[in-house]
Scaffold this motif. Structure first.
Motif, PDB file in Angstrom:
ATOM      1  N   ALA A  18       1.019   4.180   5.166  1.00 43.10           N
ATOM      2  CA  ALA A  18      -0.085   3.730   6.013  1.00 43.10           C
ATOM      3  C   ALA A  18      -1.085   2.987   5.137  1.00 43.10           C
ATOM      4  CB  ALA A  18      -0.758   4.908   6.722  1.00 43.10           C
ATOM      5  N   VAL A  19      -1.807   2.036   5.718  1.00 45.20           N
ATOM      6  CA  VAL A  19      -2.841   1.297   4.993  1.00 45.20           C
ATOM      7  C   VAL A  19      -4.083   1.191   5.874  1.00 45.20           C
ATOM      8  CG1 VAL A  19      -1.254  -0.028   3.548  1.00 45.20           C
ATOM      9  CG2 VAL A  19      -1.959  -0.952   5.761  1.00 45.20           C
ATOM     10  N   GLY A  20      -5.245   1.122   5.236  1.00 46.34           N
ATOM     11  CA  GLY A  20      -6.486   0.913   5.960  1.00 46.34           C
ATOM     12  C   GLY A  20      -6.620  -0.523   6.449  1.00 46.34           C
ATOM     13  N   ASP A  21      -7.566  -0.736   7.351  1.00 48.25           N
ATOM     14  CA  ASP A  21      -7.727  -2.054   7.973  1.00 48.25           C
ATOM     15  C   ASP A  21      -8.101  -3.146   6.979  1.00 48.25           C
ATOM     16  OD1 ASP A  21      -7.131  -0.951  10.416  1.00 48.25           O
ATOM     17  OD2 ASP A  21      -9.235  -0.693  11.024  1.00 48.25           O
ATOM     18  N   ALA A  22      -8.714  -2.769   5.847  1.00 49.16           N
ATOM     19  CA  ALA A  22      -9.146  -3.771   4.871  1.00 49.16           C
ATOM     20  C   ALA A  22      -8.125  -4.013   3.759  1.00 49.16           C
ATOM     21  CB  ALA A  22     -10.486  -3.360   4.255  1.00 49.16           C
ATOM     22  N   VAL A  23      -6.969  -3.354   3.813  1.00 48.74           N
ATOM     23  CA  VAL A  23      -5.935  -3.571   2.799  1.00 48.74           C
ATOM     24  C   VAL A  23      -5.181  -4.842   3.149  1.00 48.74           C
ATOM     25  CG1 VAL A  23      -3.842  -2.644   1.739  1.00 48.74           C
ATOM     26  CG2 VAL A  23      -5.760  -1.128   2.267  1.00 48.74           C
ATOM     27  N   ASP A  24      -5.133  -5.765   2.197  1.00 50.66           N
ATOM     28  CA  ASP A  24      -4.662  -7.125   2.462  1.00 50.66           C
ATOM     29  C   ASP A  24      -3.273  -7.402   1.893  1.00 50.66           C
ATOM     30  OD1 ASP A  24      -5.459  -9.466   3.709  1.00 50.66           O
ATOM     31  OD2 ASP A  24      -6.077 -10.394   1.821  1.00 50.66           O
ATOM     32  N   LYS A  25      -2.976  -6.827   0.731  1.00 46.83           N
ATOM     33  CA  LYS A  25      -1.785  -7.211  -0.033  1.00 46.83           C
ATOM     34  C   LYS A  25      -0.677  -6.177   0.074  1.00 46.83           C
ATOM     35  CE  LYS A  25      -1.977  -6.523  -4.430  1.00 46.83           C
ATOM     36  NZ  LYS A  25      -2.320  -6.553  -5.869  1.00 46.83           N
ATOM     37  N   VAL A  26      -1.035  -4.906  -0.031  1.00 46.54           N
ATOM     38  CA  VAL A  26      -0.052  -3.829  -0.027  1.00 46.54           C
ATOM     39  C   VAL A  26       0.404  -3.567   1.409  1.00 46.54           C
ATOM     40  CG1 VAL A  26       0.310  -1.383  -0.548  1.00 46.54           C
ATOM     41  CG2 VAL A  26      -1.015  -2.812  -2.099  1.00 46.54           C
ATOM     42  N   ARG A  27       1.714  -3.418   1.592  1.00 45.16           N
ATOM     43  CA  ARG A  27       2.290  -3.262   2.921  1.00 45.16           C
ATOM     44  C   ARG A  27       2.937  -1.895   3.087  1.00 45.16           C
ATOM     45  NH1 ARG A  27      -0.386  -7.485   4.906  1.00 45.16           N
ATOM     46  NH2 ARG A  27       0.271  -9.511   4.087  1.00 45.16           N
ATOM     47  N   VAL A  28       2.979  -1.427   4.318  1.00 52.31           N
ATOM     48  CA  VAL A  28       3.748  -0.221   4.631  1.00 52.31           C
ATOM     49  C   VAL A  28       5.210  -0.477   4.264  1.00 52.31           C
ATOM     50  CG1 VAL A  28       4.596   1.243   6.498  1.00 52.31           C
ATOM     51  CG2 VAL A  28       2.189   0.573   6.430  1.00 52.31           C
ATOM     52  N   GLY A  29       5.810   0.456   3.578  1.00 52.37           N
ATOM     53  CA  GLY A  29       7.180   0.317   3.117  1.00 52.37           C
ATOM     54  C   GLY A  29       7.305  -0.085   1.665  1.00 52.37           C
ATOM     55  N   ASP A  30       6.207  -0.593   1.050  1.00 45.45           N
ATOM     56  CA  ASP A  30       6.250  -0.939  -0.373  1.00 45.45           C
ATOM     57  C   ASP A  30       6.436   0.318  -1.220  1.00 45.45           C
ATOM     58  OD1 ASP A  30       5.867  -3.652   0.008  1.00 45.45           O
ATOM     59  OD2 ASP A  30       3.708  -3.613  -0.407  1.00 45.45           O
ATOM     60  N   MET A  31       7.261   0.196  -2.259  1.00 47.51           N
ATOM     61  CA  MET A  31       7.331   1.225  -3.287  1.00 47.51           C
ATOM     62  C   MET A  31       6.306   0.871  -4.353  1.00 47.51           C
ATOM     63  SD  MET A  31       9.549   3.423  -2.265  1.00 47.51           S
ATOM     64  CE  MET A  31       9.705   4.412  -3.763  1.00 47.51           C
ATOM     65  N   VAL A  32       5.457   1.827  -4.698  1.00 46.51           N
ATOM     66  CA  VAL A  32       4.352   1.551  -5.614  1.00 46.51           C
ATOM     67  C   VAL A  32       4.240   2.648  -6.654  1.00 46.51           C
ATOM     68  CG1 VAL A  32       3.027   0.213  -3.921  1.00 46.51           C
ATOM     69  CG2 VAL A  32       2.660   2.683  -4.110  1.00 46.51           C
ATOM     70  N   VAL A  33       3.729   2.277  -7.835  1.00 47.62           N
ATOM     71  CA  VAL A  33       3.339   3.247  -8.847  1.00 47.62           C
ATOM     72  C   VAL A  33       1.836   3.110  -9.027  1.00 47.62           C
ATOM     73  CG1 VAL A  33       3.787   1.697 -10.818  1.00 47.62           C
ATOM     74  CG2 VAL A  33       3.819   4.182 -11.155  1.00 47.62           C
ATOM     75  N   LEU A  34       1.167   4.256  -9.211  1.00 41.46           N
ATOM     76  CA  LEU A  34      -0.294   4.267  -9.254  1.00 41.46           C
ATOM     77  C   LEU A  34      -0.799   4.541 -10.653  1.00 41.46           C
ATOM     78  CD1 LEU A  34      -0.754   3.792  -6.315  1.00 41.46           C
ATOM     79  CD2 LEU A  34       0.672   5.833  -6.381  1.00 41.46           C
ATOM     80  N   PRO A  35      -1.616   3.661 -11.224  1.00 42.28           N
ATOM     81  CA  PRO A  35      -2.284   4.020 -12.482  1.00 42.28           C
ATOM     82  C   PRO A  35      -3.043   5.327 -12.307  1.00 42.28           C
ATOM     83  CG  PRO A  35      -2.721   1.730 -11.892  1.00 42.28           C
ATOM     84  CD  PRO A  35      -2.055   2.358 -10.704  1.00 42.28           C
ATOM     85  N   PHE A  36      -3.066   6.131 -13.343  1.00 42.54           N
ATOM     86  CA  PHE A  36      -3.840   7.375 -13.220  1.00 42.54           C
ATOM     87  C   PHE A  36      -5.321   7.073 -13.074  1.00 42.54           C
ATOM     88  CE2 PHE A  36      -4.282   6.862 -17.842  1.00 42.54           C
ATOM     89  CZ  PHE A  36      -5.565   7.313 -18.092  1.00 42.54           C
ATOM     90  N   ASN A  37      -5.779   5.905 -13.572  1.00 37.43           N
ATOM     91  CA  ASN A  37      -7.163   5.486 -13.359  1.00 37.43           C
ATOM     92  C   ASN A  37      -7.368   5.111 -11.901  1.00 37.43           C
ATOM     93  OD1 ASN A  37      -6.208   3.320 -15.906  1.00 37.43           O
ATOM     94  ND2 ASN A  37      -7.336   5.176 -16.403  1.00 37.43           N
ATOM     95  N   ILE A  38      -8.422   5.623 -11.285  1.00 36.61           N
ATOM     96  CA  ILE A  38      -8.839   5.143  -9.967  1.00 36.61           C
ATOM     97  C   ILE A  38     -10.019   4.213 -10.198  1.00 36.61           C
ATOM     98  CG2 ILE A  38      -9.696   5.765  -7.682  1.00 36.61           C
ATOM     99  CD1 ILE A  38      -8.425   8.518  -8.073  1.00 36.61           C
ATOM    100  N   SER A  39      -9.832   2.946  -9.912  1.00 36.41           N
ATOM    101  CA  SER A  39     -10.853   1.947 -10.245  1.00 36.41           C
ATOM    102  C   SER A  39     -11.072   0.999  -9.077  1.00 36.41           C
ATOM    103  CB  SER A  39     -10.449   1.185 -11.505  1.00 36.41           C
ATOM    104  OG  SER A  39      -9.078   0.848 -11.484  1.00 36.41           O
ATOM    105  N   CYS A  40     -12.272   0.420  -9.047  1.00 34.07           N
ATOM    106  CA  CYS A  40     -12.648  -0.405  -7.896  1.00 34.07           C
ATOM    107  C   CYS A  40     -12.184  -1.845  -8.024  1.00 34.07           C
ATOM    108  CB  CYS A  40     -14.162  -0.353  -7.704  1.00 34.07           C
ATOM    109  SG  CYS A  40     -15.111  -1.167  -9.029  1.00 34.07           S
ATOM    110  N   GLY A  41     -12.155  -2.359  -9.259  1.00 31.36           N
ATOM    111  CA  GLY A  41     -11.755  -3.736  -9.474  1.00 31.36           C
ATOM    112  C   GLY A  41     -12.888  -4.735  -9.490  1.00 31.36           C
TER     113      GLY A  41
END
Length: 387
Positions: free
Chosen positions: A67-90
């Motif tokens: 699932a993705v929030g309404d403001a998520v633009d690039k990442v899609r449902v079904g994508d396989m992803v790895v998450l940096p341990f850092n949580i950062s805003c960018g």
């Protein structure tokens, strides 16, 4: 959902907890398929930090976006992803400079910079040793993986991009390693082994790996290092012998504040001081082993009572004109390039994996890994049961 919950020192249990969910429009929800037990989890598991009972462990996470929030633009449902341990805003000042381990917006504590999943003092975020994980600022934090990431065998490599492979690489970059140079790495746990792997990829001419666990030293030797068991050999003497008295060009500290001597007694300063004496004049040292502000349970009175102060031989360090780089890894600085190395077959960080478990086996995994039992070098868990 099921999750690995910390219930006190050396007491973790798999419990039913409220499902992770989308909380902000920039969030994604990830179904975790592979998550690791990290050596830095053990500091919390042992009660050596202020990690609160009831929280969920896990900062090395990989899975499928569900699932993705309404403001998520690039990442899609079904994508396989790895998450940096850092949580950062960018978008904060530090993130704009690539210092995502020191994000200025994601940790609500004004005395801290940087946040992480399921980690002491790194914000209120739950970890990913669970069936689901909320990922803040998903477009920035998710690294979308190739299609073959659906294969559990490939996930063994890709999940290392969450932390230990970039952190091992970071150790070599903090040490300013150049092709053809020599490097000594203190610590042959997963991060130390990744530092060795990284050094070999970068063209180090010689790597020494210092530890006391034969199984880990055997892995280091397989990765191309010269193993030194400090319970049998003085590492400083060995390195000086091998370099004609000069010392290694560079050094990496991959142990942290629970370092021990040959008799098994803890000394938070021992690897730092050994590195100073193992590295050449005007050499460089990179420190990625965890050090904390205060450890009230540490047997060293200085470290216990004086806000994490270490009896560091600064005089020798100064006389030798050395340089030291420290701190958590800014994973996003490296993970895309390291992914390319894995895809191209130039890197295989999964060589450290010794055990693959279900989430329900987490208490057993923590117990064996914490005891550094023979053969337990890296534990990978599959919340979906390995399906």
């Amino acid at each position: 959902m099921k999750a690995v919950v910390y219930d006190g020192p050396r007491n973790v249990n798999v419990k039913d907890v409220p499902d992770a969910r989308i909380e902000r429009p920039t969030d994604a929800l990830v179904k975790i398929t592979t998550t690791n037990i990290c050596g830095s989890d053990l500091h919390m598991y042992e009660g050596r930090t202020d990690f609160e009972p009831g929280r969920i462990f896990g900062h090395e996470n990989l899975g499928e976006v569900v699932a993705v929030g309404d403001a998520v633009d690039k990442v899609r449902v079904g994508d396989m992803v790895v998450l940096p341990f850092n949580i950062s805003c960018g978008f904060c000042e530090n993130c704009e400079r690539g210092l995502t381990a020191f994000c200025l917006t994601t940790n609500p504590d004004p005395r801290m910079a940087g946040a992480a999943y399921g980690f002491a003092d790194m914000g209120p975020y739950n970890g990913g040793q669970a069936e689901l994980l909320r990922v803040p600022y998903a477009d920035f934090n998710c690294l979308v993986l190739p299609e073959d990431a659906r294969d559990k065998e490939r996930q063994r490599d890709y999940v290392m991009l969450a932390d230990i492979f970039p952190t091992g690489w970071h150790a070599t970059r903090l040490a300013c390693l150049n092709p053809g140079e020599t490097v000594v790495i203190y610590g042959s746990g997963p991060v130390g082994l990744m530092a060795c792997h990284s050094a070999m990829i970068q063209g180090a001419s010689k790597v020494w790996q210092v530890d006391c666990h034969p199984d880990r030293l055997a892995l280091a030797e397989r990765a191309g290092a010269i193993p030194i068991n400090f319970e049998q050999t003085n590492p400083i003497d060995k390195i000086m012998e091998d370099t004609g008295g000069k010392g290694a060009d560079r050094g990496c500290e991959c142990v942290g504040y629970q370092a021990t001597d040959a008799q098994g007694s803890e000394h938070p300063n021992i690897t730092l001081n050994n590195l100073v004496n193992s590295v050449k004049f005007a050499g460089t040292i990179g420190v990625v082993g965890v050090y904390v502000r205060q450890d009230p349970k540490h047997p060293d009175p200085l470290y216990k009572h004086h806000d994490g102060e270490v009896a560091f031989d600064f005089g020798e360090f100064w006389i030798r004109g050395q340089t030291m780089g420290t701190g958590q890894c800014n994973v996003k600085n490296y993970n895309r390039q390291l992914l390319a190395l894995i895809v191209a077959g130039k890197a295989r960080p999964s060589f450290v994996v010794s055990h693959e478990l279900s989430l329900e086996q987490a208490p057993t995994g923590y117990e064996h890994f914490d005891k550094r039992e023979q053969g337990w070098t890296k534990v990978v868990m599959h919340p979906d049961g390995g399906r």
